[in-house]
Motif scaffolding. Sequence first.
Motif, PDB file in Angstrom:
ATOM      1  N   HIS A  28       5.628   3.213   1.679  1.00 40.53           N
ATOM      2  CA  HIS A  28       4.599   2.192   1.551  1.00 40.53           C
ATOM      3  C   HIS A  28       4.505   1.179   2.878  1.00 40.53           C
ATOM      4  CE1 HIS A  28       8.428   0.044   1.294  1.00 40.53           C
ATOM      5  NE2 HIS A  28       7.845  -0.786   1.726  1.00 40.53           N
ATOM      6  N   TYR A  29       3.365   0.332   2.872  1.00 36.71           N
ATOM      7  CA  TYR A  29       3.367  -0.399   3.977  1.00 36.71           C
ATOM      8  C   TYR A  29       3.213  -1.778   3.521  1.00 36.71           C
ATOM      9  CZ  TYR A  29       2.104   3.981   6.459  1.00 36.71           C
ATOM     10  OH  TYR A  29       2.561   5.229   6.792  1.00 36.71           O
TER      11      TYR A  29
ATOM     12  N   TYR B  83       4.626  -2.513  10.669  1.00 33.99           N
ATOM     13  CA  TYR B  83       3.648  -2.864   9.509  1.00 33.99           C
ATOM     14  C   TYR B  83       4.147  -2.479   8.314  1.00 33.99           C
ATOM     15  CZ  TYR B  83       0.592  -2.268  13.731  1.00 33.99           C
ATOM     16  OH  TYR B  83       0.297  -2.356  14.954  1.00 33.99           O
ATOM     17  N   GLY B  84       5.663  -2.946   8.121  1.00 34.99           N
ATOM     18  CA  GLY B  84       6.351  -2.873   6.814  1.00 34.99           C
ATOM     19  C   GLY B  84       6.456  -1.215   6.488  1.00 34.99           C
ATOM     20  N   GLY B  85       6.132  -0.230   7.158  1.00 34.32           N
ATOM     21  CA  GLY B  85       6.411   1.296   6.669  1.00 34.32           C
ATOM     22  C   GLY B  85       7.669   1.601   6.283  1.00 34.32           C
ATOM     23  N   ALA B  86       7.717   2.165   5.255  1.00 39.04           N
ATOM     24  CA  ALA B  86       9.208   2.614   4.927  1.00 39.04           C
ATOM     25  C   ALA B  86       9.338   3.614   3.746  1.00 39.04           C
ATOM     26  CB  ALA B  86      10.128   1.549   4.478  1.00 39.04           C
ATOM     27  N   ALA B  87       9.897   4.398   3.602  1.00 37.24           N
ATOM     28  CA  ALA B  87      10.214   5.341   2.349  1.00 37.24           C
ATOM     29  C   ALA B  87      10.745   4.812   1.197  1.00 37.24           C
ATOM     30  CB  ALA B  87      10.869   6.385   2.892  1.00 37.24           C
ATOM     31  N   ASP B  88      10.172   4.964   0.175  1.00 43.15           N
ATOM     32  CA  ASP B  88      10.801   4.512  -1.240  1.00 43.15           C
ATOM     33  C   ASP B  88      11.442   5.531  -1.821  1.00 43.15           C
ATOM     34  OD1 ASP B  88       9.533   1.904  -1.637  1.00 43.15           O
ATOM     35  OD2 ASP B  88       7.464   2.976  -1.663  1.00 43.15           O
TER      36      ASP B  88
ATOM     37  N   TRP C 281       0.671  -1.053  -0.020  1.00 45.22           N
ATOM     38  CA  TRP C 281       0.033  -0.035  -0.095  1.00 45.22           C
ATOM     39  C   TRP C 281       1.009   1.236  -0.117  1.00 45.22           C
ATOM     40  CZ3 TRP C 281      -4.692   0.680  -1.012  1.00 45.22           C
ATOM     41  CH2 TRP C 281      -5.588   2.003  -0.527  1.00 45.22           C
ATOM     42  N   HIS C 282       0.738   2.157  -1.124  1.00 44.43           N
ATOM     43  CA  HIS C 282       1.640   3.186  -1.114  1.00 44.43           C
ATOM     44  C   HIS C 282       0.849   4.777  -0.991  1.00 44.43           C
ATOM     45  CE1 HIS C 282       4.538   0.637  -3.055  1.00 44.43           C
ATOM     46  NE2 HIS C 282       5.366   1.644  -3.057  1.00 44.43           N
TER      47      HIS C 282
ATOM     48  N   LEU D 227      15.185   7.106   8.374  1.00 41.87           N
ATOM     49  CA  LEU D 227      13.545   7.085   9.077  1.00 41.87           C
ATOM     50  C   LEU D 227      12.612   6.430   8.057  1.00 41.87           C
ATOM     51  CD1 LEU D 227      13.747  10.792   9.915  1.00 41.87           C
ATOM     52  CD2 LEU D 227      14.075   9.109  11.385  1.00 41.87           C
ATOM     53  N   PRO D 228      11.728   5.857   8.850  1.00 42.51           N
ATOM     54  CA  PRO D 228      10.493   5.158   8.072  1.00 42.51           C
ATOM     55  C   PRO D 228       9.727   6.137   7.557  1.00 42.51           C
ATOM     56  CG  PRO D 228      10.255   5.047  10.489  1.00 42.51           C
ATOM     57  CD  PRO D 228      11.435   5.595  10.326  1.00 42.51           C
ATOM     58  N   SER D 229       8.596   5.771   6.879  1.00 41.64           N
ATOM     59  CA  SER D 229       7.675   6.705   6.263  1.00 41.64           C
ATOM     60  C   SER D 229       6.925   7.502   7.335  1.00 41.64           C
ATOM     61  CB  SER D 229       6.682   5.762   5.495  1.00 41.64           C
ATOM     62  OG  SER D 229       5.938   4.958   6.227  1.00 41.64           O
TER      63      SER D 229
END
Length: 193
Positions: free
Chosen positions: A61-62, A33-38, A5-6, A188-190
């Motif tokens: 994204h997550y 939750y898999g949150g990270a910056a692309d 999910w973006h 840093l994450p998203s």
Amino acid sequence: MTDLWHQLVLIWIHHPARFQEYLAEMAPIVTRYGGAADQIFTPTAIQADGLTTPDAANLVHYDSRTAFDAFSADPAFLKIKHLRDTSVDLRTFDGRLTQANPTRPGADRVYLIEIGHAPELVEPALTSDDRRTEYTLDVEPTCAADRPLNRVRISSFPSPAQRAAFDCAHDPTGIIRIDTVLSPAPNLPSSPS
């Protein structure tokens, strides 16, 4: 593509120290939750009625829509959410990538984020005007209910001159355009919506 999910998150920062505090506290929560910056972009200009140039534009994204919803309802996140809400203004566009064709890291390119309607923002990954479409995000209808914009396209150009030539050849009516440069990859994450 995938179940990821973006979001394209446009961020206007009013209280930098408080926002940094939020990011530090949010990091261990969002990673569950898999949150990270692309990609992290630094906007340099915007062409849009009623909007000022954001301080940051992040493609994040997550693991899935379900993971994003779970993150948004996580009590630990809700406990720190006020830090974000009092330090920045956000505008998000949520959905699924239909195209991901990023330039190799380190490439010196000029970026353009366009937010508009699907018919106007459909083109091949490589075009004759030297534009490379790197990402296309189809905004989910439920997330676009308050605004009719349903597609995000992130493109890059080899030089500012080629980016300027693109403007001369393409009518931006009804499209939000944000000129950006690629920021160094953060640790840093998203930044969730």
